[in-house]
Design a protein around this motif. Sequence first.
Motif, PDB file in Angstrom:
ATOM      1  N   CYS A  33       0.762  -1.224   0.114  1.00 22.16           N
ATOM      2  CA  CYS A  33       0.026   0.082   0.039  1.00 22.16           C
ATOM      3  C   CYS A  33       0.867   1.321   0.015  1.00 22.16           C
ATOM      4  CB  CYS A  33      -0.833  -0.095   1.345  1.00 22.16           C
ATOM      5  SG  CYS A  33      -2.256  -1.343   1.206  1.00 22.16           S
ATOM      6  N   ASN A  44      -5.327   6.881  -2.568  1.00 21.87           N
ATOM      7  CA  ASN A  44      -5.752   6.724  -1.168  1.00 21.87           C
ATOM      8  C   ASN A  44      -5.012   6.271  -0.189  1.00 21.87           C
ATOM      9  OD1 ASN A  44      -6.398   4.509  -2.892  1.00 21.87           O
ATOM     10  ND2 ASN A  44      -8.297   3.981  -1.883  1.00 21.87           N
ATOM     11  N   LEU A  56       5.208   9.840  12.509  1.00 25.25           N
ATOM     12  CA  LEU A  56       4.918   8.357  11.927  1.00 25.25           C
ATOM     13  C   LEU A  56       4.579   7.475  13.264  1.00 25.25           C
ATOM     14  CD1 LEU A  56       7.329   8.290   9.114  1.00 25.25           C
ATOM     15  CD2 LEU A  56       4.796   8.591   8.815  1.00 25.25           C
ATOM     16  N   MET A  73      -5.499   0.287   8.716  1.00 27.95           N
ATOM     17  CA  MET A  73      -4.265   0.523   9.538  1.00 27.95           C
ATOM     18  C   MET A  73      -4.360   0.005  10.870  1.00 27.95           C
ATOM     19  SD  MET A  73      -2.085   1.730   7.842  1.00 27.95           S
ATOM     20  CE  MET A  73      -0.989   1.677   9.251  1.00 27.95           C
ATOM     21  N   TYR A  92      10.974   5.152   7.501  1.00 31.87           N
ATOM     22  CA  TYR A  92      10.252   5.855   6.409  1.00 31.87           C
ATOM     23  C   TYR A  92      10.580   7.439   6.583  1.00 31.87           C
ATOM     24  CZ  TYR A  92       7.663   1.885   5.251  1.00 31.87           C
ATOM     25  OH  TYR A  92       7.015   0.460   4.894  1.00 31.87           O
TER      26      TYR A  92
HETATM   27  C1  HEC Z   1      -4.070  -2.231   2.921  1.00 27.04           C
HETATM   28  C2  HEC Z   1      -3.352  -1.085   2.652  1.00 27.04           C
HETATM   29  C3  HEC Z   1      -2.241  -0.654   3.904  1.00 27.04           C
HETATM   30  C4  HEC Z   1      -1.310  -1.609   4.300  1.00 27.04           C
HETATM   31  C5  HEC Z   1      -0.751  -2.905   4.156  1.00 27.04           C
HETATM   32  C6  HEC Z   1      -0.553  -0.287   5.378  1.00 27.04           C
HETATM   33  N1  HEC Z   1      -1.296   0.907   5.224  1.00 27.04           N
HETATM   34 FE1  HEC Z   1      -0.739   2.458   6.285  1.00 27.04          FE
HETATM   35  N2  HEC Z   1      -2.367   3.432   5.486  1.00 27.04           N
HETATM   36  C7  HEC Z   1      -3.326   2.933   4.539  1.00 27.04           C
HETATM   37  C8  HEC Z   1      -4.398   3.787   4.478  1.00 27.04           C
HETATM   38  C9  HEC Z   1      -5.841   3.351   3.684  1.00 27.04           C
HETATM   39  C10 HEC Z   1      -4.160   4.991   5.374  1.00 27.04           C
HETATM   40  C11 HEC Z   1      -4.850   6.268   5.659  1.00 27.04           C
HETATM   41  C12 HEC Z   1      -5.843   5.745   6.763  1.00 27.04           C
HETATM   42  C13 HEC Z   1      -6.477   6.805   7.589  1.00 27.04           C
HETATM   43  O1  HEC Z   1      -7.419   7.579   6.793  1.00 27.04           O
HETATM   44  O2  HEC Z   1      -6.192   7.058   8.580  1.00 27.04           O
HETATM   45  C14 HEC Z   1      -2.870   4.762   5.924  1.00 27.04           C
HETATM   46  C15 HEC Z   1      -2.254   5.476   7.003  1.00 27.04           C
HETATM   47  C16 HEC Z   1      -0.914   5.262   7.291  1.00 27.04           C
HETATM   48  C17 HEC Z   1      -0.159   6.277   8.140  1.00 27.04           C
HETATM   49  C18 HEC Z   1      -0.550   7.597   8.573  1.00 27.04           C
HETATM   50  C19 HEC Z   1      -0.212   8.694   7.435  1.00 27.04           C
HETATM   51  C20 HEC Z   1      -0.411  10.039   7.784  1.00 27.04           C
HETATM   52  O3  HEC Z   1      -0.242  10.870   7.031  1.00 27.04           O
HETATM   53  O4  HEC Z   1      -1.356  10.205   8.720  1.00 27.04           O
HETATM   54  C21 HEC Z   1       0.977   5.681   8.540  1.00 27.04           C
HETATM   55  C22 HEC Z   1       2.257   6.048   9.307  1.00 27.04           C
HETATM   56  C23 HEC Z   1       1.000   4.295   7.825  1.00 27.04           C
HETATM   57  N3  HEC Z   1       0.072   4.087   7.111  1.00 27.04           N
HETATM   58  C24 HEC Z   1       2.005   3.463   8.128  1.00 27.04           C
HETATM   59  C25 HEC Z   1       1.699   1.985   7.450  1.00 27.04           C
HETATM   60  C26 HEC Z   1       2.937   0.849   8.161  1.00 27.04           C
HETATM   61  C27 HEC Z   1       4.221   1.322   8.684  1.00 27.04           C
HETATM   62  C28 HEC Z   1       2.371  -0.134   7.498  1.00 27.04           C
HETATM   63  C29 HEC Z   1       3.072  -1.509   7.606  1.00 27.04           C
HETATM   64  C30 HEC Z   1       3.108  -2.023   9.071  1.00 27.04           C
HETATM   65  C31 HEC Z   1       1.458   0.122   6.783  1.00 27.04           C
HETATM   66  N4  HEC Z   1       0.897   1.531   7.096  1.00 27.04           N
HETATM   67  C32 HEC Z   1       0.389  -0.785   5.956  1.00 27.04           C
HETATM   68  C33 HEC Z   1      -3.265   1.820   4.138  1.00 27.04           C
HETATM   69  C34 HEC Z   1      -2.252   0.569   4.206  1.00 27.04           C
END
Ligand code: HEC
Length: 98
Positions: A33, A44, A56, A73, A92
């Motif tokens: 993602c 998105n 983060l 998340m 990151y």
């Molecule tokens: C299936 C897709 C997916 C996976 C896999 C995923 N994420 Fe996300 N991530 C998202 C989405 C969608 C959002 C936005 C959610 C929201 O609106 O709060 C997000 C938001 C975040 C944010 C907040 C960003 C911000 O600007 O506030 C962080 C940090 C993050 N992810 C880190 C990670 C990390 C580290 C991992 C692995 C452990 C991970 N994500 C795995 C989809 C994913």
Amino acid sequence: MKKSILTFVGIGLLSTSAFAMQPPAKANTCVGCHGADGNSVVPNFPKIAGQHAAYLEKALKDYRDGFRKDPTMGAFARGLSDQEIKDLALFYSQQTAK
Ligand code: HEC
């Protein structure tokens, strides 16, 4: 002489960048993602490359602990330890946002 200095500097740069680029083990669950370096290609999924490590770290802990609610998340943050979150946040934050 000049050449050996350049070689030395070159090796230094290579090894520091190799170190900085080494993703923590848990990052393999984020790649799909957020991309390999935090530059998500799908609009998105937010880009997380180059954001402050403290931001983060807080975002991940908030998802994990339920202060920030997102089903996706939440599911991915749930299994992470404080140390794993720190490592991911640092990794990151060191990537260049594109
Ligand atoms: C299936 C897709 C997916 C996976 C896999 C995923 N994420 Fe996300 N991530 C998202 C989405 C969608 C959002 C936005 C959610 C929201 O609106 O709060 C997000 C938001 C975040 C944010 C907040 C960003 C911000 O600007 O506030 C962080 C940090 C993050 N992810 C880190 C990670 C990390 C580290 C991992 C692995 C452990 C991970 N994500 C795995 C989809 C994913």
